[in-house]
Design a protein around this motif. Structure first.
Motif, short mmCIF file in Angstrom:
data_model
loop_
_atom_site.label_atom_id
_atom_site.label_comp_id
_atom_site.label_asym_id
_atom_site.label_seq_id
_atom_site.Cartn_x
_atom_site.Cartn_y
_atom_site.Cartn_z
N ASP A 58 27.25 -2.26 -4.50
CA ASP A 58 26.88 -1.23 -3.54
C ASP A 58 25.64 -1.66 -2.76
N ILE A 59 24.62 -2.08 -3.50
CA ILE A 59 23.36 -2.49 -2.89
C ILE A 59 22.86 -3.75 -3.59
N VAL A 60 22.36 -4.68 -2.80
CA VAL A 60 21.80 -5.93 -3.31
C VAL A 60 20.31 -5.97 -2.98
N LEU A 61 19.50 -6.38 -3.94
CA LEU A 61 18.07 -6.59 -3.73
C LEU A 61 17.83 -8.09 -3.77
N MET A 62 17.30 -8.63 -2.67
CA MET A 62 17.18 -10.09 -2.55
C MET A 62 16.10 -10.45 -1.55
N GLY A 63 15.88 -11.75 -1.37
CA GLY A 63 14.99 -12.23 -0.33
C GLY A 63 15.67 -12.17 1.02
N GLN A 64 15.12 -12.89 2.00
CA GLN A 64 15.63 -12.86 3.37
C GLN A 64 17.13 -13.10 3.42
N PRO A 65 17.92 -12.12 3.89
CA PRO A 65 19.36 -12.34 3.97
C PRO A 65 19.70 -13.21 5.18
N MET A 105 23.81 -5.25 6.62
CA MET A 105 22.71 -4.34 6.96
C MET A 105 21.59 -4.61 5.96
N SER A 106 20.37 -4.82 6.46
CA SER A 106 19.26 -5.13 5.57
C SER A 106 18.03 -4.34 5.97
N GLU A 107 17.19 -4.08 4.99
CA GLU A 107 15.94 -3.34 5.22
C GLU A 107 14.88 -3.87 4.27
N ALA A 108 13.76 -4.34 4.81
CA ALA A 108 12.66 -4.81 3.98
C ALA A 108 12.03 -3.61 3.28
N PHE A 109 11.75 -3.76 1.98
CA PHE A 109 11.16 -2.63 1.26
C PHE A 109 9.86 -2.97 0.54
N MET A 110 9.52 -4.27 0.41
CA MET A 110 8.30 -4.61 -0.30
C MET A 110 7.94 -6.06 -0.05
N GLU A 111 6.64 -6.36 -0.07
CA GLU A 111 6.20 -7.74 0.08
C GLU A 111 6.47 -8.52 -1.20
N ASN A 112 6.74 -9.82 -1.01
CA ASN A 112 7.00 -10.73 -2.12
C ASN A 112 6.08 -11.94 -1.99
N PRO A 113 4.91 -11.91 -2.63
CA PRO A 113 3.97 -13.03 -2.50
C PRO A 113 4.39 -14.21 -3.35
N LEU A 114 4.44 -15.39 -2.74
CA LEU A 114 4.67 -16.63 -3.49
C LEU A 114 3.32 -17.26 -3.81
N VAL A 115 3.10 -17.60 -5.07
CA VAL A 115 1.81 -18.12 -5.51
C VAL A 115 2.01 -19.45 -6.23
N VAL A 116 0.94 -20.20 -6.32
CA VAL A 116 0.95 -21.48 -7.02
C VAL A 116 0.47 -21.25 -8.44
N PHE A 124 -2.24 -19.55 0.82
CA PHE A 124 -1.43 -18.81 -0.15
C PHE A 124 -2.13 -17.48 -0.46
N PRO A 125 -1.37 -16.47 -0.81
CA PRO A 125 0.07 -16.48 -1.08
C PRO A 125 0.90 -16.58 0.20
N LEU A 126 2.08 -17.17 0.07
CA LEU A 126 3.04 -17.12 1.17
C LEU A 126 3.72 -15.77 1.10
N MET A 127 3.57 -14.99 2.15
CA MET A 127 4.08 -13.62 2.11
C MET A 127 5.51 -13.58 2.63
N ARG A 128 6.42 -13.25 1.75
CA ARG A 128 7.81 -13.01 2.10
C ARG A 128 8.09 -11.53 1.92
N GLN A 129 9.36 -11.15 2.05
CA GLN A 129 9.75 -9.76 1.88
C GLN A 129 10.94 -9.67 0.93
N TRP A 130 11.01 -8.56 0.21
CA TRP A 130 12.22 -8.20 -0.50
C TRP A 130 13.04 -7.27 0.38
#
Length: 312
Positions: free
Chosen positions: A143-150, A157-168, A263-269
């Motif tokens: 029904d719904i998938v939670l993932m990184g950049q589609p 149909m996609s909607e960003a809902f939260m930041e996803n920081p990548l860290v070292v 860093f962090p590299l800011m991506r989105q969920w």
């Protein structure tokens, strides 16, 4: 024709996967059981539906037409099931959620709270990699998938809902753990453990270092964040992972997070579903819940790692 729904579903899955073995695995059946269902289907039709060339199977002309019809039948059955669940509202129903392997670190807490609010909802959770998520979206298995950049070339149909920081991340006793900031030049002699090709995290990391004109050394590829964390902990190299996957290790002191510049590299969920998909009442409720509540189920970054504290 006296076809059963079971035969239709088995035939559709074999045709979709072009494999008796994969269909059996996905349907939790034995391969002989799948073969028997296909034989009964063909006996009822009176025509062969598959032909074998070497080790591969292909649909015959009759098979191609039946595949098209069976997909339509299954879609209509799924819509009928969804309609019944809508009549139940959020007091019941089924919610099929699939999440990226990185997301499941906070998705469990998220789903637990949603389940407390809607205790009669049955939740089917699947955890897989990016490739698996895209396949499930294509097959309308979630029904719904939670993932990184589609991907942009899919009908989604996609909607960003939260930041996803990548860290070292580094071993707890790493030489750079107390340096603020760590420059990219400081990393030139370090070895990195990377996710597998096709991973969203790896794609972001490779684009970042390419843009900076920096070449990093990699020694191993791993297909899970758990493997990367364990490898880093025992000193095999550094890792770049979502902050959301290392909360416990950072709190316990088993790993260190380096204060690397940029860093962090800011991506989105993202919340993702197929375009035109009719979400049930439960699905709509979950989508709104994720939109408004997801941020409560992750922990923040140290002050020196927040984007607003990075030097210009």
């Amino acid at each position: 024709m006296n076809l059963t729904l079971r035969q239709i579903r088995v035939f559709e899955r074999v045709a979709r996967r072009s494999s008796f073995t994969r269909a059996a695995e996905e349907l939790f059946l034995t391969q002989p059981a799948v073969s028997m269902q296909i034989k009964q289907f063909e006996d009822t039709i009176g025509l062969p539906l598959f032909e074998r060339l070497g080790k591969k199977i292909y649909l015959t002309t009759a098979g191609e037409e039946m595949y098209r019809l069976c997909r339509t039948i299954i879609q209509q059955l799924d819509e009928a099931e969804q309609f019944i669940e809508e009549l139940k509202g959020t007091e019941g129903g089924i919610l099929k959620v699939s999440v990226a392997s990185t997301v499941h670190y906070f998705a469990i807490r998220l789903l637990a709270e949603f389940r407390r609010r809607y205790p009669k909802v049955h939740i089917n959770l699947q955890v897989t990699n990016r490739k698996g998520l895209l396949r499930q979206l294509e097959d309308n298995d979630a029904d719904i998938v939670l993932m990184g950049q589609p991907p942009e070339d899919h009908d989604l149909m996609s909607e960003a809902f939260m930041e996803n920081p990548l860290v070292v991340i580094a071993p707890a006793d790493h030489r750079l753990k107390d340096k603020h900031p760590v420059t990219l030049a400081d990393l030139k002699d370090e070895i990195f453990l990377m996710r597998e090709a096709g991973s969203g995290t790896r794609g972001s990391v490779e684009r970042f270092f390419a843009d900076k004109g920096v070449q990093i050394r990699t020694s191993m590829e791993m297909n899970t964040n758990e493997a990367i964390k364990q490898g880093v902990e025992v000193g095999l190299g550094l890792g770049i992972v979502s902050l959301h996957t290392v909360e416990q290790e950072l709190e316990s002191g088993r790993l260190a997070m380096l204060d690397v510049e940029s860093f962090p590299l800011m991506r989105q969920w993202y919340m993702v579903h197929r375009s035109g998909k009719r979400l049930s009442v439960v699905g709509q409720a979950f989508k709104e819940f994720v939109r408004t509540e997801a941020g409560r189920f992750v922990k923040g970054m140290p002050a020196w790692q927040r984007p607003d504290s990075q030097p210009a």
